[in-house]
Design an enzyme around this catalytic site. Structure first.
Site, PDB file in Angstrom:
ATOM      1  CG  ASP A   1      -3.053   3.638  -3.427  1.00  0.00           C
ATOM      2  OD1 ASP A   1      -4.027   2.964  -3.795  1.00  0.00           O
ATOM      3  OD2 ASP A   1      -3.087   4.382  -2.421  1.00  0.00           O
ATOM      4  CD  GLU A   2      -5.286  -1.518  -0.892  1.00  0.00           C
ATOM      5  OE1 GLU A   2      -5.555  -2.243   0.077  1.00  0.00           O
ATOM      6  OE2 GLU A   2      -6.007  -0.555  -1.253  1.00  0.00           O
TER       7      GLU A   2
ATOM      8  CG  ASP B   1      -2.086   0.955   1.094  1.00  0.00           C
ATOM      9  OD1 ASP B   1      -2.106   1.714   0.105  1.00  0.00           O
ATOM     10  OD2 ASP B   1      -2.963   0.946   1.967  1.00  0.00           O
TER      11      ASP B   1
END
Length: 529
Positions: A105-106, A11
């Site tokens: 983003d993960e 993350d």
């Protein structure tokens, strides 16, 4: 559950805000909020400095400004974020063929499938190496969680924030989960959490103590049994490399409620065009057209129509959306509109009636032109010019409306083509009314806070703010060692123009170049599965 912590969850830390701080040295260490800046915008990401004031994602922007009035408020630069995300996903793809992106983003990574780790020590080495590679490649930090299941890996990455790594040893699941809120379990949202709290169940330990039978009685068989297994630490969900898209949609929130029926119809048509553009870009077609309308009182209505077969024809989607709009009462005003397509397929079945109507319309236009003479030809030229104007206006409106919406939908692509489709038809009156407003909005969006610019003499910078015909720019670059100087210009200064973002590190992504394809690792086949 696995015997080794070979599921990794990455993350990125406050991704959008961190990218802005890395781009703008004057904002490093200061509260930064990224999102829609209009009256109805929402927060997309807040930096850790802003979170200390209580600002968080999905919060109304007005509330964020009250909590952190001195923070920097910037519009999102989605192309820039996507480019950086592409670099991060490429690094993950080198670790394993099984990478499951959850957002820009993960992502989850199955290290065992890539032959990268088979015990705690090797998994930790991979995680630390990944963090170092992300920092070197993008200039940004990410937090890593390692565990024997997806649920615990995600919990571990949350605990690792910011810029850390946490590894949960398999076999410690129950003691790790027991004191935590039941909301930490996947599938337990606000409504289920409140339902359980009223039954006296607040923590994961309470879930285990209640037992499976009681949970089934409270939540039903499927949900109750699943929750009980998760509370015991039993999470066998695999890392899935590819997820099939279920729908494609676009929506815009408007700064001011729309009341004019023609303007609402124009917006629906524009959204339909954008939706089809995204549909085609994804390589899909769809059977069900969905219209979403949020009215002045926040009530949300959805209407849908299922076609005979899947389509990616913009005319078919637009006409279906218009028919659905006729079923909705917009009296009182509309604050949000959306158009979506679901029931996706990889092929199309052309709508023969729409095609026949289009051909008949073209034939009628040709016959009319042949009999009307020169005067009609002149009128046709005027109609085409008006249609082109409508195209331009619609594109500007797409950008402005998207900018005010915030969030993912706020990245409007400005592609509508209603003017060309309608020619000099009944929508021209609506277009004429829209022109002054959308032109002003387009100019304001051009100089929105956070946007990149370049001056012919002073070089690269970014917009700090604009208004009253002036724009204030701070001239600095990601590699600057100190905050840059500030200058103010007229909005029409010929030496000042929009620019592409600068890379955060040498050779880094900017969003101006094509995305780098991911080269996944070769799968490793292990004996005994």
């Amino acid at each position: 559950m696995r015997a080794a912590p070979t599921i990794l969850h990455l993350d990125m830390d406050a991704f959008f805000a961190a990218a802005e701080q890395a781009s703008k040295p004057s904002l490093r260490g200061k509260p930064v909020v990224v999102g829609g800046l209009g009256p109805r915008g929402v927060v997309a990401t807040a930096s850790y400095e802003a979170r200390r004031f209580g600002v968080h994602s999905a919060m109304p922007m007005g509330q964020a400004r009250r909590l952190a009035p001195h923070a920097a408020y910037l519009v999102p630069r989605f192309a820039f974020y996507r480019a950086i995300s592409g670099q991060v996903m490429e690094l993950l793809g080198r670790l394993s063929p099984l990478v499951e992106p959850l957002s820009l983003d993960e992502a989850f990574v199955d290290l065992e499938a890539g032959g990268q780790a088979d015990d705690s020590a090797s998994a930790r080495r991979v995680g630390e190496r990944l963090r170092a590679e992300i920092l070197a490649t993008t200039g940004l930090t990410g937090s890593v969680g390692l565990a024997g299941s997806k649920m615990l890996a995600k919990i571990a990455s949350e605990q690792a924030k910011p810029d850390g790594l946490v590894l949960f040893e398999p076999g410690t699941e129950r003691e790790l989960l027991a004191p935590r809120s039941v909301r930490i379990v996947p599938g337990v949202g606000p409504a289920t959490g409140d339902h359980l709290r009223r039954a006296g169940i607040s923590t994961v330990a309470d879930v285990v103590e209640a037992g499976e039978d009681e949970l089934v009685r409270i939540l039903g068989r499927a949900h109750g049994a699943s929750l009980y297994r998760m509370a015991l630490g039993h999470d066998d969900r695999p890392v899935v490399a590819e997820r099939d898209a279920k729908s494609v949609s676009v929506e815009d929130t408007f700064d001011v409620d729309l009341h004019d029926r023609l303007r609402i119809r124009l917006e629906v048509e524009r959204l339909a065009e954008r939706c089809v553009a995204r549909l085609r870009a994804s390589g899909h077609s769809g059977r069900t057209i969905v219209l979403k309308v949020r009215r002045y009182d926040f009530s949300t209505l959805t209407r849908s129509e299922t076609l005979r077969g899947p389509t990616d024809d913009p005319l078919v989607v637009r006409e279906a959306a218009e028919r659905l709009l006729e079923l909705v009462d917009t009296t009182g005003g509309v604050r949000l509109l959306g158009v979506g397509v679901s029931g996706l397929a990889d092929y199309t079945q052309e709508d023969l009636f729409a095609q026949a109507e289009a051909e008949a319309g073209a034939a009628a236009s040709t016959a009319g032109a042949a009999t009307a003479g020169a005067s009609t030809a002149g009128a046709g030229s005027a109609a085409k010019a008006a249609g082109d104007a409508a195209d331009t206006v619609t594109g500007a409106g797409a950008e402005a409306g998207a900018g005010s919406g915030g969030g993912a939908a706020g990245a409007g692509d400005g592609t509508g083509a209603e003017g060309g489709a309608e020619g000099a038809g009944g929508l021209l009156a609506a277009v004429a009314a829209v022109v002054p407003r959308t032109a002003a909005e387009a100019a304001a969006r051009l100089w929105s806070p956070g946007n990149d610019v370049r001056h012919a003499v002073l070089g690269a910078g970014w917009v700090q703010g604009s208004g009253l015909g002036r724009v204030t720019v701070r001239f600095e670059e990601p590699t600057s060692t100190a905050p840059g100087r500030v200058r103010t210009f007229a909005v029409d200064d010929p030496e000042l123009e929009p620019a592409d973002p600068l890379p955060l590190v040498p050779g880094g992504a900017t969003g101006a170049e094509p995305a780098v394809p991911v080269a996944p690792a070769t799968p490793v086949v292990r004996a005994g599965g």
